[in-house]
Design a protein around this motif. Structure first.
Motif, PDB file in Angstrom:
ATOM      1  N   CYS A 264     -42.295  16.736  -6.102  1.00 32.77           N
ATOM      2  CA  CYS A 264     -41.586  16.720  -7.385  1.00 32.77           C
ATOM      3  C   CYS A 264     -42.212  17.711  -8.369  1.00 32.77           C
ATOM      4  CB  CYS A 264     -41.621  15.306  -7.966  1.00 32.77           C
ATOM      5  SG  CYS A 264     -40.603  15.114  -9.451  1.00 32.77           S
TER       6      CYS A 264
ATOM      7  N   CYS B 100     -40.985   8.284 -10.977  1.00 35.91           N
ATOM      8  CA  CYS B 100     -40.240   9.550 -10.936  1.00 35.91           C
ATOM      9  C   CYS B 100     -39.060   9.527 -11.939  1.00 35.91           C
ATOM     10  CB  CYS B 100     -39.709   9.804  -9.527  1.00 35.91           C
ATOM     11  SG  CYS B 100     -38.899  11.418  -9.400  1.00 35.91           S
TER      12      CYS B 100
ATOM     13  N   HIS C  94     -42.998  10.149  -5.203  1.00 33.58           N
ATOM     14  CA  HIS C  94     -44.076   9.591  -6.038  1.00 33.58           C
ATOM     15  C   HIS C  94     -43.547   8.477  -6.930  1.00 33.58           C
ATOM     16  CE1 HIS C  94     -43.076  11.363 -10.083  1.00 33.58           C
ATOM     17  NE2 HIS C  94     -42.312  12.116  -9.320  1.00 33.58           N
TER      18      HIS C  94
END
Ligand SMILES: [Zn+2]
Length: 219
Positions: free
Chosen positions: A44, A109, A106
């Protein structure tokens, strides 16, 4: 308040000292060659997710893509979209010949939160007529959202969000195999694909185990 750019520039000076200054000749030899990373990492854009720091990888170790919510779109031809992540996949697999692709989701997010909250339309066209690029992008993981809502209808929104963060990584993992060159590389044992998940609060990385069908501690 200190200028954040100053800290960044000091970091650059430290890099120059550590990487280049201490052994200039060795650095020059290393830098004159082509890149040959063995691993592609898709993570990300979140500022707390930095795969090189999390794995102590050095320059040249990881071929990185960072995008909103670490998503992989399905294979789709056409000129009407800018296929940034798809282009990176093609280069990594067909030119660099990476041996592994890791998708790392993760906790916390923002992209997946936007998907679950559902106020960004798939068309991208907002109620006031403006356009949101995030809407169509996060809808890549729409199937994960639907799975969570069907399987955990009574869970609290933050619990549903946590499940969707992991489930969306598995959607992206499935989307990887929709690319013909990736399917071929997997079938000829040249490539392995992995789903990881970084728990920010604990610092743990989990890896998806296909046998248990769960994210387990990375071994
Ligand atoms: Zn994120």
């Amino acid at each position: 308040m200190a200028d954040p750019l100053k800290k960044l520039i000091q970091g650059y000076r430290d890099f120059r000292h550590d990487y280049v200054g201490t052994n200039y000749a060795a650095y020059r030899i290393w830098a004159s060659g082509a890149q040959d990373p063995r691993i592609m990492m898709i993570s990300c854009s979140d500022s707390r997710v930095n795969p090189s720091i999390l794995t102590h990888a050095g320059l040249g170790d990881l071929f990185n893509v960072q995008n909103v919510a670490n998503l992989v779109p399905p294979y789709k031809q056409g000129q009407n979209s800018h296929h940034s992540t798809s282009a990176a996949l093609e280069y990594a697999v067909t030119v660099l010949g990476v041996a592994h692709i890791i998708i790392m989701g993760h906790s916390g997010c923002g992209g997946i939160k936007a998907l679950m909250q559902g106020n960004l339309p798939e068309t991208g066209i907002m109620a006031d007529g403006s356009y949101s690029f995030i809407g169509p992008w996060v809808h890549i993981a729409d199937q994960a959202k639907q799975q969570v809502l069907q399987q955990y209808p009574d869970a609290k929104p933050d619990e549903q969000l946590k499940i969707c963060e992991k489930q969306s990584v598995l959607i992206s993992l499935k989307n990887l195999t929709s690319f013909p060159f990736i399917e071929t590389a997997i079938n000829t044992n040249k490539l392995k694909i992995h789903a990881w998940f970084f728990e920010i609060s604990s610092g743990d990385i989990l890896a998806y185990d296909h046998k248990s069908e769960k994210f387990e501690a990375l071994q």
